[in-house]
Motif scaffolding. Structure first.
Motif, PDB file in Angstrom:
ATOM      1  N   GLN A   1      97.463  36.862 -43.975  1.00  0.00           N
ATOM      2  CA  GLN A   1      98.874  37.214 -44.174  1.00  0.00           C
ATOM      3  C   GLN A   1      99.664  36.996 -42.881  1.00  0.00           C
TER       4      GLN A   1
ATOM      5  N   GLU B   1      94.532  39.575 -46.941  1.00  0.00           N
ATOM      6  CA  GLU B   1      95.083  40.324 -45.819  1.00  0.00           C
ATOM      7  C   GLU B   1      94.775  39.638 -44.489  1.00  0.00           C
TER       8      GLU B   1
ATOM      9  N   THR C   1     105.219  32.522 -57.492  1.00  0.00           N
ATOM     10  CA  THR C   1     104.822  33.793 -56.891  1.00  0.00           C
ATOM     11  C   THR C   1     103.540  33.579 -56.098  1.00  0.00           C
ATOM     12  N   THR C   2     103.516  34.093 -54.873  1.00  0.00           N
ATOM     13  CA  THR C   2     102.367  33.872 -54.001  1.00  0.00           C
ATOM     14  C   THR C   2     101.670  35.184 -53.662  1.00  0.00           C
ATOM     15  N   SER C   3     100.398  35.060 -53.330  1.00  0.00           N
ATOM     16  CA  SER C   3      99.641  36.197 -52.825  1.00  0.00           C
ATOM     17  C   SER C   3      98.672  35.682 -51.775  1.00  0.00           C
ATOM     18  N   TYR C   4      98.324  36.555 -50.826  1.00  0.00           N
ATOM     19  CA  TYR C   4      97.494  36.173 -49.697  1.00  0.00           C
ATOM     20  C   TYR C   4      96.425  37.216 -49.413  1.00  0.00           C
TER      21      TYR C   4
ATOM     22  N   ALA D   1      94.619  32.296 -50.731  1.00  0.00           N
ATOM     23  CA  ALA D   1      96.002  32.396 -51.201  1.00  0.00           C
ATOM     24  C   ALA D   1      96.113  31.730 -52.563  1.00  0.00           C
TER      25      ALA D   1
ATOM     26  N   THR E   1     101.566  30.944 -58.392  1.00  0.00           N
ATOM     27  CA  THR E   1     101.708  30.785 -59.825  1.00  0.00           C
ATOM     28  C   THR E   1     102.672  29.649 -60.151  1.00  0.00           C
TER      29      THR E   1
END
Length: 115
Positions: free
Chosen positions: A64, A61, A56-59, A49, A52
């Motif tokens: 998630q 799959e 802003t987040t991202s994971y 993960a 920013t």
């Protein structure tokens, strides 16, 4: 430069939770992206993960809905809340910071999930 120190790893049963912490040596509001990676034995390091400076987040799959990354700028710390842990989450977890043109890494913390 940025020094990163992880903590919070350990041994937990499947279905349990852990919270990892990554303390930075400088104000993190100026760090473009901070993230958590992991590396299991015999496998390549992979992104778990990231977050920013604008939160802003991202994971990945695979995590998630189970993991949450968040940052506390006042404490210069990024966290990874890990719930519903699975044996396949077992790995060394590394904190990273993308600052300027460089990437900085922590020393890693071991997470072991028993079945």
């Amino acid at each position: 430069q940025v020094q990163l120190v992880e903590s919070g790893g350990g041994l937990v049963q499947a279905g349990g939770s852990l919270r990892l912490s990554c303390a930075a040596s400088r104000n993190i509001f100026s760090i473009n992206v901070m993230g958590w990676y992991r590396q299991a034995p015999g496998k390549q390091r992979e992104l778990v993960a990231d977050i920013t400076s604008g939160r802003t987040t991202s994971y990945a799959e695979s995590v998630q809905g189970r993991f949450t990354i968040y940052r506390d700028n006042a404490k210069n710390t990024v966290y990874l809340q890990m719930n519903s842990l699975k044996p396949e989450d077992t790995a060394v977890y590394y904190c990273s910071a993308f600052f300027g043109r460089d990437v900085y890494w922590g020393q890693g913390t071991q997470v072991t999930v028993s079945s």
